[in-house]
Enzyme design. Sequence first.
Site, PDB file in Angstrom:
ATOM      1  N   SER A 247       0.826  -1.205   0.000  1.00  0.00           N
ATOM      2  CA  SER A 247       0.000   0.000   0.000  1.00  0.00           C
ATOM      3  C   SER A 247       0.860   1.254   0.000  1.00  0.00           C
ATOM      4  O   SER A 247       2.085   1.194   0.069  1.00  0.00           O
ATOM      5  CB  SER A 247      -0.886   0.009   1.238  1.00  0.00           C
ATOM      6  N   LYS A 248       0.194   2.358  -0.053  1.00  0.00           N
ATOM      7  CA  LYS A 248       0.880   3.650  -0.059  1.00  0.00           C
ATOM      8  C   LYS A 248       1.822   3.808   1.134  1.00  0.00           C
ATOM      9  O   LYS A 248       2.835   4.477   1.052  1.00  0.00           O
ATOM     10  CB  LYS A 248      -0.151   4.787  -0.011  1.00  0.00           C
ATOM     11  N   ARG A 249       1.475   3.149   2.212  1.00  0.00           N
ATOM     12  CA  ARG A 249       2.313   3.297   3.406  1.00  0.00           C
ATOM     13  C   ARG A 249       3.736   2.817   3.178  1.00  0.00           C
ATOM     14  O   ARG A 249       4.661   3.246   3.837  1.00  0.00           O
ATOM     15  CB  ARG A 249       1.718   2.521   4.582  1.00  0.00           C
TER      16      ARG A 249
END
Length: 479
Positions: free
Chosen positions: A251-253
Amino acid sequence: MSVRVRIAPSPTGSLHVGNVRSGLFNWLFARHHGGTFILRVDDTDLERCEERYLDEILDGFRWLGLDWDEGVGVGGPHGTYRQSDRFDRYAEVVDGLLASGAAYRCFCTPEELDERRNAAQREGRPPGYDGRCGLLDASEAGSRAASGERHSIRLRMPDEAIEFADLVRGDMAFAPETQDDFVIVRTSGAPTYHLASTVDDVDYEITHVARGEDLLSSTPKHIAIARAMGATPAIYAHLPLLFGPDGKKLSKRHGDTSLRAFREQGFLPEAMFNFMCLLGWSPGNDEEVISRDEAIARFDLDAVQKNSAVFDTKKLEWLNGEYIRALDPEDFIGRVLPELGDLTAEQEAAFRSLAPLVQERTKRLEEAAEQVQFLLVADDGFDYDEASWDKQMTKDFSRPSLDGALGVLEGVGEWDTDSIEAALRTWMEAEELSARKVLQPIRVALTGSAISPPLFESMDALGRESTLARIRRALDAMG
RNA sequence: GGCCCCGUCGUCCAGCGGCCUAGGACGCCGGCCUUUCAAGCCGGUAACGCGGGUUCGAAUCCCGUCGGGGCUGCCA
């Protein structure tokens, strides 16, 4: 029947590597079978879709060399390949489904639905829609709708189990009681993804749908729609998901999930391509570095693995290094140059002379640019790396080494790599000084770091003036 | 909670009943080379989640269990 596959990105954000992998596998499958690879846009969610994302997505696929035969930008027999241009078509399909009773109008409000879902959860009942509006008389529902009553439209799921043979997972079966009547047209009148995507797959005569496993449980919906349309559903293949280094969904994280991010860090498209081929698939032997043609020749969907994979950037870096080293030197220079900004003729010449040496020791283009930064700054325009300074410039040998080297270098006639090396080595030998103790301080003086491209070549590239000036500056800094 | 998927070294893959005292690659750890860093070469570390079956024989087949993941939206 010739193979027709598609990638259908939704331009609601940057091009995610997960989508790239799906695109890649579809592309490989199409190329392997001499089929057609189609790129269409799933942009039913008008609020969240943006043109700039679409541009980025198309650009990303092109960069990787995943060319499409039909679709956005290149055209084909099916119009613009954008769902936002096909709302009339979806409405037409829905009219048919309504007429045949395969779909029905639902007057439940979101609030009611929410409440019932929560209650069902609490009481341990299936949370899906209970189908109550499906019991309404169709003509009555029709007139309510005609009089302007707000409603959505749901597909009536069949009473029999939905079965299909997934190319990577094998035989799948979903019991009817686990399938609720889902929304195909929102209250706003806009089609949902399930509807639009399936109608497109049918209309575009898609033969195989290879997509992420996250869509596996939606597949019965898509099969039901296709069948309700009187069409034969595509063959499905659900690809394993990609995860981040922590084992969580990529994910973006994790920062680096957009293809653009990798591109900006200096990963080569060839390396990305190769690396992603190896995520969930293997050429069947122990080969790791595999060419595009080889991948096409050997790829097939039924050889795709079932279990999910972690996107391991370490291995990507290694592979990227392999590809960088394999580059033609001039090609390498051409790819790094844009990373360096505007250069003077002298700077470019200096960079070029060092480029082959840098090429050997770099894993990413961005890193290559960092390695030659010292050539592009003023003699007093850089700082010394603290650890390097402490290690090389604060020892007993530091000052004598630099002092002596300065004297030797001042006397060098022709300023070239060989002369510099010869002069320094002769002196070191005479003084019985180790290369380590002499060369490392010089390295720090010239580049600010104990890590740099080979020293004699660096001195040559830097030129006599700068070399001497930098050694003097370091001597001053030693106090 | 329900439905579904998955389970071989830290990671990616090979393995599809005997060739497995489980192979390759990345990483990691040592060594060689060496002006640093890389590259290269040599060597090492490390896995079939667990428990039952089936079978002469199981990493491979079946069941269970545990673990991870996905979905459960008028997002895609």
